[in-house]
Motif scaffolding. Sequence first.
Motif, mmCIF file in Angstrom:
data_model
loop_
_atom_site.group_PDB
_atom_site.id
_atom_site.type_symbol
_atom_site.label_atom_id
_atom_site.label_comp_id
_atom_site.label_asym_id
_atom_site.label_seq_id
_atom_site.Cartn_x
_atom_site.Cartn_y
_atom_site.Cartn_z
ATOM 1 N N ILE A 64 0.828 -1.213 0.000
ATOM 2 C CA ILE A 64 0.000 0.000 0.000
ATOM 3 C C ILE A 64 0.858 1.257 0.000
ATOM 4 C CG2 ILE A 64 -1.866 1.232 1.229
ATOM 5 C CD1 ILE A 64 -2.718 -1.521 0.136
ATOM 6 N N GLU A 65 1.930 1.221 0.809
ATOM 7 C CA GLU A 65 2.857 2.362 0.810
ATOM 8 C C GLU A 65 4.222 1.833 0.427
ATOM 9 O OE1 GLU A 65 2.377 5.374 4.278
ATOM 10 O OE2 GLU A 65 1.832 3.391 5.011
ATOM 11 N N MET A 66 4.933 2.556 -0.432
ATOM 12 C CA MET A 66 6.230 2.069 -0.910
ATOM 13 C C MET A 66 7.313 2.429 0.110
ATOM 14 S SD MET A 66 4.527 0.970 -3.186
ATOM 15 C CE MET A 66 3.037 1.451 -4.026
ATOM 16 N N LYS A 67 7.481 1.539 1.088
ATOM 17 C CA LYS A 67 8.434 1.836 2.163
ATOM 18 C C LYS A 67 9.740 1.085 1.999
ATOM 19 C CE LYS A 67 4.840 2.340 5.693
ATOM 20 N NZ LYS A 67 4.445 1.660 6.926
ATOM 21 N N GLY A 68 10.041 0.682 0.778
ATOM 22 C CA GLY A 68 11.336 0.070 0.528
ATOM 23 C C GLY A 68 11.262 -1.416 0.231
ATOM 24 N N LEU A 69 12.399 -1.943 -0.257
ATOM 25 C CA LEU A 69 12.447 -3.349 -0.666
ATOM 26 C C LEU A 69 12.178 -4.292 0.501
ATOM 27 C CD1 LEU A 69 13.040 -5.551 -2.732
ATOM 28 C CD2 LEU A 69 15.483 -5.185 -2.339
ATOM 29 N N GLY A 70 12.742 -3.991 1.669
ATOM 30 C CA GLY A 70 12.513 -4.851 2.836
ATOM 31 C C GLY A 70 11.033 -4.909 3.166
ATOM 32 N N HIS A 71 10.381 -3.773 3.096
ATOM 33 C CA HIS A 71 8.949 -3.694 3.378
ATOM 34 C C HIS A 71 8.147 -4.450 2.313
ATOM 35 C CE1 HIS A 71 4.959 -1.640 3.470
ATOM 36 N NE2 HIS A 71 5.120 -1.866 4.754
ATOM 37 N N ALA A 72 8.589 -4.359 1.058
ATOM 38 C CA ALA A 72 7.903 -5.095 -0.025
ATOM 39 C C ALA A 72 8.005 -6.597 0.229
ATOM 40 C CB ALA A 72 8.508 -4.729 -1.381
ATOM 41 N N ILE A 73 9.176 -7.045 0.660
ATOM 42 C CA ILE A 73 9.358 -8.483 0.923
ATOM 43 C C ILE A 73 8.486 -8.910 2.106
ATOM 44 C CG2 ILE A 73 11.044 -10.220 1.692
ATOM 45 C CD1 ILE A 73 13.110 -8.755 -0.112
ATOM 46 N N ASP B 61 10.329 -12.228 10.540
ATOM 47 C CA ASP B 61 10.331 -11.709 11.916
ATOM 48 C C ASP B 61 11.370 -10.607 12.059
ATOM 49 O OD1 ASP B 61 8.265 -13.162 12.913
ATOM 50 O OD2 ASP B 61 9.518 -14.848 13.585
ATOM 51 N N ILE B 62 12.499 -10.787 11.409
ATOM 52 C CA ILE B 62 13.555 -9.761 11.505
ATOM 53 C C ILE B 62 13.068 -8.470 10.822
ATOM 54 C CG2 ILE B 62 15.949 -9.175 10.912
ATOM 55 C CD1 ILE B 62 16.537 -12.212 10.870
ATOM 56 N N LEU B 63 12.447 -8.613 9.661
ATOM 57 C CA LEU B 63 11.961 -7.420 8.935
ATOM 58 C C LEU B 63 10.913 -6.658 9.739
ATOM 59 C CD1 LEU B 63 11.705 -8.724 5.256
ATOM 60 C CD2 LEU B 63 13.038 -6.743 6.018
ATOM 61 N N ARG B 64 10.086 -7.406 10.462
ATOM 62 C CA ARG B 64 9.058 -6.767 11.290
ATOM 63 C C ARG B 64 9.693 -5.826 12.316
ATOM 64 N NH1 ARG B 64 5.302 -10.431 10.113
ATOM 65 N NH2 ARG B 64 6.459 -12.220 10.861
ATOM 66 N N GLU B 65 10.900 -6.173 12.759
ATOM 67 C CA GLU B 65 11.587 -5.375 13.784
ATOM 68 C C GLU B 65 12.559 -4.359 13.180
ATOM 69 O OE1 GLU B 65 10.912 -5.710 17.038
ATOM 70 O OE2 GLU B 65 9.405 -7.196 16.445
ATOM 71 N N THR B 66 12.750 -4.417 11.859
ATOM 72 C CA THR B 66 13.767 -3.560 11.234
ATOM 73 C C THR B 66 13.247 -2.132 11.087
ATOM 74 O OG1 THR B 66 14.628 -5.463 10.041
ATOM 75 C CG2 THR B 66 15.288 -3.309 9.206
ATOM 76 N N LYS B 67 14.020 -1.193 11.593
ATOM 77 C CA LYS B 67 13.632 0.225 11.519
ATOM 78 C C LYS B 67 14.017 0.768 10.148
ATOM 79 C CE LYS B 67 12.601 0.752 16.020
ATOM 80 N NZ LYS B 67 12.140 -0.647 16.091
ATOM 81 N N PRO B 68 13.330 1.798 9.692
ATOM 82 C CA PRO B 68 13.739 2.404 8.426
ATOM 83 C C PRO B 68 15.211 2.818 8.479
ATOM 84 C CG PRO B 68 11.655 3.309 9.161
ATOM 85 C CD PRO B 68 12.158 2.462 10.284
ATOM 86 N N GLY B 69 15.937 2.535 7.405
ATOM 87 C CA GLY B 69 17.369 2.869 7.367
ATOM 88 C C GLY B 69 17.629 3.931 6.322
ATOM 89 N N LYS B 70 18.602 3.667 5.453
ATOM 90 C CA LYS B 70 18.967 4.602 4.398
ATOM 91 C C LYS B 70 17.713 5.049 3.635
ATOM 92 C CE LYS B 70 23.102 5.748 2.454
ATOM 93 N NZ LYS B 70 24.481 5.612 2.906
ATOM 94 N N ALA B 71 17.593 6.320 3.360
ATOM 95 C CA ALA B 71 16.492 6.911 2.597
ATOM 96 C C ALA B 71 15.134 6.730 3.273
ATOM 97 C CB ALA B 71 16.447 6.348 1.171
ATOM 98 N N GLY B 72 15.141 6.412 4.586
ATOM 99 C CA GLY B 72 13.879 6.258 5.316
ATOM 100 C C GLY B 72 13.114 5.006 4.916
ATOM 101 N N GLU B 73 13.785 4.079 4.188
ATOM 102 C CA GLU B 73 13.107 2.870 3.725
ATOM 103 C C GLU B 73 13.527 1.666 4.570
ATOM 104 O OE1 GLU B 73 14.136 2.509 -0.418
ATOM 105 O OE2 GLU B 73 12.484 3.826 -0.982
#
Length: 274
Positions: free
Chosen positions: A105-114, A216-228
């Motif tokens: 729904i929101e393009m929050k980066g590749l990690g979020h897409a995965i 599970d790791i992605l769920r805990e991952t904070k936005p990094g470079k470029a806010g993604e």
Amino acid sequence: MSKIKKCLFPAAGYGTRFLPATKAIPKEMLPVLTKPLLQYGVEEAIEAGLNTMAIVTGRGKRAIEDHFDISYELEHQIKGSSKEEYLTQIRKVIQSCTFSYTRQIEMKGLGHAILTGETLIGEESFAVILADDLCDNEKAGVLSQMVALYEKYKCSIVAVEEVPMQETNKYGVIAGEFIEDNLLKVNDMVEKPNPKDAPSNLAIIGRYILTPDIFDILRETKPGKAGEIQITDALLEQAKKGNVLAYKFEGKRFDCGSVDGFVEATNYFYAKSK
Ligand code: UTP
């Protein structure tokens, strides 16, 4: 862990480097010769023995679903004519695997897409193909090579390529120790480092095999470079436990997300088709 059967295609990005072409057409549907980038990716996954394609799409990406479906009107129109052969390959693709879709729904980066794709993957190891990295190899495709390694090591694997040092700021970059020819155990990863901070010139390209704990790791991952939310940051967590390999693959890779790479790929496949 059983064999890899599913391939995730994050395809929700805006493709801003290809505007205005990507205003109404998904970047993944841009053709190299007559075939969309995403079809090349799906064919690579099928060749690697995968049969379940999971595609993360977004707004304005409906053409992807239509492409991997039958177009009755068109089929009817060209039935019995010589043009039918143009559809042979895509028909075969559609028959060889299943397709499922979910929207980011929101393009929050590749990690979020995965992470968005988790609903289509579940609790099993899976492959990821970024279709704008177009790969070609005469013998086994890049994903086939990686699936063979997964069978042996049963951990996450990223495909890497040596890039000119001044280009490290376009990629996730790894550091590691060789455990086989062309295979490293990863001990560090940085997203788009400045050349002076890059731990090596080994850049991650758009092919991954991931174990399901990545979610599970992605769920805990904070936005990094470029806010993604960066897949590189999540992979670093796995790497700290010694669970990520980097593979210097055999074959060619074209960055079709950039105009230069796209033109190079077009010339390469055109020459190959003659
Ligand atoms: P890119 O950064 O290459 O794609 O992401 P982009 O954002 O579409 O391209 P530009 O930079 O604006 O031109 C790599 C892959 O990750 C997907 C993209 O679709 C592409 O396949 N992606 C990226 C998502 O699915 N969701 C995101 O939020 C970001």
